[in-house]
Scaffold this motif. Structure first.
Motif, PDB file in Angstrom:
ATOM      1  N   LEU A  79       1.184   4.160  -2.808  1.00 58.62           N
ATOM      2  CA  LEU A  79       0.920   5.568  -2.507  1.00 58.62           C
ATOM      3  C   LEU A  79       2.110   6.436  -2.910  1.00 58.62           C
ATOM      4  O   LEU A  79       1.934   7.542  -3.434  1.00 58.62           O
ATOM      5  CB  LEU A  79       0.610   5.740  -1.018  1.00 58.62           C
ATOM      6  CG  LEU A  79      -0.742   5.180  -0.574  1.00 58.62           C
ATOM      7  CD1 LEU A  79      -0.890   5.272   0.922  1.00 58.62           C
ATOM      8  CD2 LEU A  79      -1.876   5.906  -1.248  1.00 58.62           C
ATOM      9  N   LEU A 137      -0.931  11.057 -16.495  1.00 60.60           N
ATOM     10  CA  LEU A 137      -2.236  11.126 -15.831  1.00 60.60           C
ATOM     11  C   LEU A 137      -2.963   9.785 -15.937  1.00 60.60           C
ATOM     12  O   LEU A 137      -3.603   9.337 -14.976  1.00 60.60           O
ATOM     13  CB  LEU A 137      -3.085  12.241 -16.449  1.00 60.60           C
ATOM     14  CG  LEU A 137      -4.400  12.484 -15.734  1.00 60.60           C
ATOM     15  CD1 LEU A 137      -4.162  13.142 -14.396  1.00 60.60           C
ATOM     16  CD2 LEU A 137      -5.322  13.329 -16.572  1.00 60.60           C
ATOM     17  N   ALA A 145       3.388  14.693 -13.537  1.00 64.39           N
ATOM     18  CA  ALA A 145       2.368  15.273 -14.415  1.00 64.39           C
ATOM     19  C   ALA A 145       2.369  16.784 -14.299  1.00 64.39           C
ATOM     20  O   ALA A 145       2.105  17.500 -15.268  1.00 64.39           O
ATOM     21  CB  ALA A 145       0.987  14.714 -14.082  1.00 64.39           C
ATOM     22  N   LEU A 146       2.678  17.287 -13.097  1.00 61.06           N
ATOM     23  CA  LEU A 146       2.684  18.737 -12.890  1.00 61.06           C
ATOM     24  C   LEU A 146       3.840  19.394 -13.621  1.00 61.06           C
ATOM     25  O   LEU A 146       3.681  20.477 -14.193  1.00 61.06           O
ATOM     26  CB  LEU A 146       2.764  19.019 -11.382  1.00 61.06           C
ATOM     27  CG  LEU A 146       2.938  20.445 -10.904  1.00 61.06           C
ATOM     28  CD1 LEU A 146       1.757  21.271 -11.352  1.00 61.06           C
ATOM     29  CD2 LEU A 146       3.049  20.488  -9.409  1.00 61.06           C
ATOM     30  N   ILE A 176      -4.994   0.841  -6.188  1.00 54.69           N
ATOM     31  CA  ILE A 176      -5.183   1.134  -4.763  1.00 54.69           C
ATOM     32  C   ILE A 176      -6.626   0.846  -4.363  1.00 54.69           C
ATOM     33  O   ILE A 176      -6.887   0.306  -3.282  1.00 54.69           O
ATOM     34  CB  ILE A 176      -4.816   2.602  -4.481  1.00 54.69           C
ATOM     35  CG1 ILE A 176      -3.320   2.803  -4.672  1.00 54.69           C
ATOM     36  CG2 ILE A 176      -5.199   2.985  -3.067  1.00 54.69           C
ATOM     37  CD1 ILE A 176      -2.869   4.213  -4.488  1.00 54.69           C
ATOM     38  N   ILE A 201       2.054   6.889  -6.631  1.00 54.04           N
ATOM     39  CA  ILE A 201       1.006   7.788  -7.120  1.00 54.04           C
ATOM     40  C   ILE A 201       1.385   9.239  -6.860  1.00 54.04           C
ATOM     41  O   ILE A 201       1.140  10.128  -7.696  1.00 54.04           O
ATOM     42  CB  ILE A 201      -0.346   7.394  -6.509  1.00 54.04           C
ATOM     43  CG1 ILE A 201      -1.429   7.799  -7.480  1.00 54.04           C
ATOM     44  CG2 ILE A 201      -0.617   8.036  -5.185  1.00 54.04           C
ATOM     45  CD1 ILE A 201      -2.704   7.142  -7.219  1.00 54.04           C
ATOM     46  N   VAL A 202       2.045   9.506  -5.717  1.00 55.10           N
ATOM     47  CA  VAL A 202       2.500  10.876  -5.463  1.00 55.10           C
ATOM     48  C   VAL A 202       3.535  11.281  -6.505  1.00 55.10           C
ATOM     49  O   VAL A 202       3.490  12.401  -7.048  1.00 55.10           O
ATOM     50  CB  VAL A 202       3.071  10.982  -4.035  1.00 55.10           C
ATOM     51  CG1 VAL A 202       3.778  12.300  -3.845  1.00 55.10           C
ATOM     52  CG2 VAL A 202       1.970  10.849  -3.014  1.00 55.10           C
ATOM     53  N   ALA A 224       1.813  12.197  -9.745  1.00 50.69           N
ATOM     54  CA  ALA A 224       1.172  13.509  -9.717  1.00 50.69           C
ATOM     55  C   ALA A 224       2.204  14.607  -9.898  1.00 50.69           C
ATOM     56  O   ALA A 224       2.002  15.558 -10.660  1.00 50.69           O
ATOM     57  CB  ALA A 224       0.419  13.689  -8.403  1.00 50.69           C
ATOM     58  N   ILE A 225       3.366  14.454  -9.239  1.00 50.53           N
ATOM     59  CA  ILE A 225       4.389  15.504  -9.345  1.00 50.53           C
ATOM     60  C   ILE A 225       4.932  15.568 -10.768  1.00 50.53           C
ATOM     61  O   ILE A 225       5.106  16.648 -11.337  1.00 50.53           O
ATOM     62  CB  ILE A 225       5.504  15.239  -8.319  1.00 50.53           C
ATOM     63  CG1 ILE A 225       4.953  15.442  -6.907  1.00 50.53           C
ATOM     64  CG2 ILE A 225       6.673  16.184  -8.544  1.00 50.53           C
ATOM     65  CD1 ILE A 225       5.901  15.039  -5.822  1.00 50.53           C
ATOM     66  N   MET A 281      -4.264   4.401  -9.232  1.00 55.49           N
ATOM     67  CA  MET A 281      -5.353   4.659  -8.289  1.00 55.49           C
ATOM     68  C   MET A 281      -6.345   3.499  -8.317  1.00 55.49           C
ATOM     69  O   MET A 281      -6.850   3.081  -7.270  1.00 55.49           O
ATOM     70  CB  MET A 281      -6.045   5.977  -8.654  1.00 55.49           C
ATOM     71  CG  MET A 281      -6.949   6.501  -7.591  1.00 55.49           C
ATOM     72  SD  MET A 281      -6.098   6.741  -6.039  1.00 55.49           S
ATOM     73  CE  MET A 281      -5.810   8.474  -6.046  1.00 55.49           C
ATOM     74  N   ASP A 300       0.831  -1.205   0.000  1.00 54.45           N
ATOM     75  CA  ASP A 300       0.000   0.000   0.000  1.00 54.45           C
ATOM     76  C   ASP A 300       0.861   1.248   0.000  1.00 54.45           C
ATOM     77  O   ASP A 300       0.641   2.182  -0.774  1.00 54.45           O
ATOM     78  CB  ASP A 300      -0.891   0.019   1.241  1.00 54.45           C
ATOM     79  CG  ASP A 300      -1.881  -1.112   1.238  1.00 54.45           C
ATOM     80  OD1 ASP A 300      -2.378  -1.429   0.151  1.00 54.45           O
ATOM     81  OD2 ASP A 300      -2.138  -1.681   2.298  1.00 54.45           O
ATOM     82  N   TYR A 346      -1.428   7.527 -13.481  1.00 53.95           N
ATOM     83  CA  TYR A 346      -1.938   7.935 -12.166  1.00 53.95           C
ATOM     84  C   TYR A 346      -3.314   7.312 -11.904  1.00 53.95           C
ATOM     85  O   TYR A 346      -3.556   6.698 -10.861  1.00 53.95           O
ATOM     86  CB  TYR A 346      -2.001   9.465 -12.158  1.00 53.95           C
ATOM     87  CG  TYR A 346      -2.624  10.130 -10.968  1.00 53.95           C
ATOM     88  CD1 TYR A 346      -1.859  10.456  -9.864  1.00 53.95           C
ATOM     89  CD2 TYR A 346      -3.967  10.476 -10.969  1.00 53.95           C
ATOM     90  CE1 TYR A 346      -2.426  11.088  -8.780  1.00 53.95           C
ATOM     91  CE2 TYR A 346      -4.530  11.109  -9.896  1.00 53.95           C
ATOM     92  CZ  TYR A 346      -3.765  11.409  -8.802  1.00 53.95           C
ATOM     93  OH  TYR A 346      -4.334  12.028  -7.738  1.00 53.95           O
ATOM     94  N   SER A 347      -4.223   7.427 -12.892  1.00 54.63           N
ATOM     95  CA  SER A 347      -5.557   6.851 -12.728  1.00 54.63           C
ATOM     96  C   SER A 347      -5.479   5.345 -12.534  1.00 54.63           C
ATOM     97  O   SER A 347      -6.203   4.780 -11.718  1.00 54.63           O
ATOM     98  CB  SER A 347      -6.425   7.143 -13.951  1.00 54.63           C
ATOM     99  OG  SER A 347      -6.552   8.494 -14.144  1.00 54.63           O
TER     100      SER A 347
END
Lengths: 182, 129
Positions: free
Chosen positions: A7, A30, A17-18, A40, A10-11, A14-15, A37, A3, A33-34
């Protein structure tokens, strides 16, 4: 253990993708990321949600994004150093960072009061859902409680959802139709 | 200190959700590119889904499907709400992207700054004319 690993991944997604300048890469990340998710969600026993997230969230969103990118531009505009260091640009960056950090701090403060993760006594698990869990088979004859609640107990929610999709579809068709040249 | 470690151990899912939400919010507010903004909104939305699903987990619970060997089930209600929310989020993304395509047709760019500049130019031109 897995887990925590998921996690962390996934963080990281996100970073990335930014910070990606190439919007196609950002879209693909993205999608990753989905999809993580969705994994999870499976770990959290939300199997129906994981199916939907993997197919609709990771699949259709990526397709829509790539379709939109093919009609617009693939790369983000590269600002020169002078443009980036302009006081107004710097000010807006710092202000948004401050706003985001304040929001995060308030939310962390809010979670301090929340019940612990997996607590059976949590208020979320005390009302309404025990009835669904106990009565589903008797009321509807369906073994999957999520399906029973979605289609039977809360059928009107699904009707509302369908209305939203219909409205969105109509809006997209109206926005993207070819206008006749006058 | 022991308090902080206890909070992190028992609520780490919520803390990750908050961090993801912060990233999504930052991408939405600060990026000038419209498609980047949509990506930020998506990150934000999906983190909220994780928040709901994390709330629905019950210790030693199995997936909410009737099973002889199970005594404890996870809470099915948040799952249902999030199923609806995922589909709604895709619809909003679709409409946003359609609007962006139209903006690109009109202004030839999807950068906020340039769109504003072009709008200013248009206003000036109409004033002088």
């Amino acid at each position: 253990m897995i887990d925590i690993l998921l996690l962390l991944i996934i963080v990281a997604c996100a970073i990335f993708a930014l910070f990606m300048k190439d919007l196609l890469s950002a879209t693909i990340i993205l999608g990753v990321y989905s999809f993580i998710m969705a994994t999870i969600f499976t770990r959290l026993n939300a199997v129906d949600v994981a199916f939907t997230e993997a197919s609709v969230g990771a699949g259709i969103t990526s397709v829509l994004m790539i379709a939109a990118l093919s009609r617009t531009k693939r790369y983000e505009y590269h600002y020169t150093k002078g443009q980036r260091k302009k006081p107004s640009a710097l000010f807006s960056k710092i202000m948004s960072l401050v706003l985001v950090i304040v929001t995060g701090a308030v939310l962390v403060y809010g979670t301090l009061d929340m019940p612990e993760f997996g607590d059976p006594e949590a208020p979320t698990n005390q009302h309404v859902s025990p009835r669904y869990i106990e009565e589903t088979h008797h009321d509807t004859g369906i073994n999957n409680m999520v399906t029973a609640v979605l289609a039977s107990y809360r059928g009107y929610d699904t009707l509302g959802e369908t209305t939203v999709i219909f409205t969105a579809g109509t809006a997209v068709i109206l926005l993207l139709r070819r206008k006749k040249k006058v | 200190m022991a308090d902080i470690i206890h909070i992190i151990q028992t609520k780490y899912y919520y803390l990750v959700v908050i961090f993801l939400m912060m990233i999504g919010l930052y991408a939405t507010i600060s990026s000038r590119n419209l498609i980047k903004k949509v990506i930020g909104i998506n990150i934000f939305q999906i983190s909220v889904f994780l928040f709901y699903i994390a709330m629905s987990k019950v210790k030693h619970g199995t997936a909410p499907i009737l099973w002889d060997k199970s005594h404890v089930y996870d809470n099915p209600l948040p799952h249902v709400l999030i199923l609806t929310a995922i589909v709604v989020s895709v619809s909003t993304t679709a409409v946003a992207l359609a609007l962006i395509i139209n903006i690109h047709k009109e202004y030839g760019t999807i950068e906020e700054d340039m769109i504003l500049e072009k709008q200013k130019l248009d206003i000036d031109r109409s004033n002088t004319a």
